[in-house]
Scaffold this active site. Sequence first.
Site, PDB file in Angstrom:
ATOM      1  N   LYS A 195       0.404 -27.486  77.177  1.00 43.63           N
ATOM      2  CA  LYS A 195       0.165 -27.146  78.588  1.00 43.63           C
ATOM      3  C   LYS A 195      -1.263 -26.616  78.808  1.00 43.63           C
ATOM      4  O   LYS A 195      -2.053 -26.566  77.877  1.00 43.63           O
ATOM      5  CB  LYS A 195       1.222 -26.139  79.053  1.00 43.63           C
TER       6      LYS A 195
HETATM    7  C1  LIG Z   1       7.018 -28.264  79.770  1.00 46.44           C
HETATM    8  C2  LIG Z   1       7.842 -28.346  80.984  1.00 46.44           C
HETATM    9  C3  LIG Z   1       8.945 -27.484  81.206  1.00 46.44           C
HETATM   10  C4  LIG Z   1       9.521 -26.612  80.157  1.00 46.44           C
HETATM   11  O1  LIG Z   1       8.663 -25.745  79.537  1.00 46.44           O
HETATM   12  P1  LIG Z   1       8.991 -25.230  78.061  1.00 46.44           P
HETATM   13  O2  LIG Z   1       8.018 -24.121  77.884  1.00 46.44           O
HETATM   14  O3  LIG Z   1       8.759 -26.368  77.127  1.00 46.44           O
HETATM   15  O4  LIG Z   1      10.393 -24.759  78.026  1.00 46.44           O
HETATM   16  C5  LIG Z   1       9.583 -27.531  82.437  1.00 46.44           C
HETATM   17  N1  LIG Z   1       9.204 -28.398  83.391  1.00 46.44           N
HETATM   18  C6  LIG Z   1       8.182 -29.265  83.201  1.00 46.44           C
HETATM   19  C7  LIG Z   1       7.805 -30.190  84.318  1.00 46.44           C
HETATM   20  C8  LIG Z   1       7.493 -29.276  81.992  1.00 46.44           C
HETATM   21  O5  LIG Z   1       6.493 -30.159  81.802  1.00 46.44           O
END
Ligand SMILES: *Cc1c(COP(=O)(O)O)cnc(C)c1O
Length: 398
Positions: A195
């Site tokens: 991210k």
């Molecule tokens: C990455 C992601 C999540 C979940 O995040 P995690 O930290 O992996 O649990 C939720 N929604 C979207 C759109 C994502 O890309």
Amino acid sequence: MKNLAIFGGNPVRREFLPYARHWIDREDIKAVREVLASNWITTGPKVEEFEDAFKKYTGSKFAIAVNSGTAALDLSLFSLDIGRGDEVITTPLTFCATADAICYQGARPVFVDIVEDTLNIDPKEILKKIGPRTRAIIPVDIAGQPSDMDEIMDIARRFGITVVEDAAHSLGAKIGNRKVGQVAHLTTFSFHAVKNMTTAEGGMVVTSEEALYNKIRRARYFGLDRTSQERHGSGGGWVYEKTCLGRKSNMSDICASLGISQLKKVNRFLARRRYYASLYKKRLKEIDEVITPEEKMGVTHSWHLYIIKLRLDKLRCTRDEMFRALRYENIGVNVHYKPLHLHRYYQKRFGYKRGDFPIAEKCFDSILTLPLFPAMRKNDVEDVIKAIKKVCNYYRKR
Ligand SMILES: *Cc1c(COP(=O)(O)O)cnc(C)c1O
């Protein structure tokens, strides 16, 4: 005519270029090492410091750090007392975490179709699906492009429902002058390794509503009224009371120390993402078979993902054939996402089927995510362009 690597030719690159990669530097490692060498490694002072810094960055009133973006969504819906018999509206074009957080409450995910050019949820479709059981809407800011939040907030006000913005992609994005985190009732972020910034695994909820903040803070650690940090030390006692069935979703100080250090650099990360997105746009103009993503008027995109669409009418191949050919060229393309209503689980459990969301399905057939991350180089972008040209030349309709 150069041979495609998939047919035995030389690949454009020797080394595989991933679609995303974290960027950890010496300062990050120093920050984590300091916590590891201290006498407190789980939820404690670093988590509080990270929450304070995050509030400042997003301009929000309250922040609760948790151990994943999924936990942030789960706790947000939990704080709204959403449960069995309730419905929550969201987009089918998202990661499964968004819909699973709804399922965790025993509620039903009600998908509605998307807008073709942004890939985000369509407010007009939301209006058609609101019913007496609708409790919340979860717009997802796909690729880092903010959803139509003004329209969605208006709809929510009219019907007295809550908006939880899934901002897993859009940390640092803006709607007008407001940062993502200032608009929805609750906004959730993810710090998974790919991210916009990372704590390896982690997440955050921000809100301006104190009652929701208190509920989430308590539920993050089993629903206990006092944390182990508060019970620690010579003045502390052992007594705690369980107030509800909470979760085990707290963030550790190790992760928080990485978060504090990464947050200091996030604007630099975002600037590099924006630069490479503009470079892609410029270079992809030369390729007729590709439609590039647009930043909408009035918003600031955070460029978490660079999702192009293929003009399949001009090509003799499918997206999957293009995907495989580019992978053989050592370009780490990806697909975000297979619409959730095409997955067996949601079909079996909720009766969704192919044909339910035609725009999401049409987009799914042609989308391709190109590598984009702050630590990449200009040459990496040139390699991607070279590979796309090579593969498009081969598959171009004549
Ligand atoms: C990455 C992601 C999540 C979940 O995040 P995690 O930290 O992996 O649990 C939720 N929604 C979207 C759109 C994502 O890309």
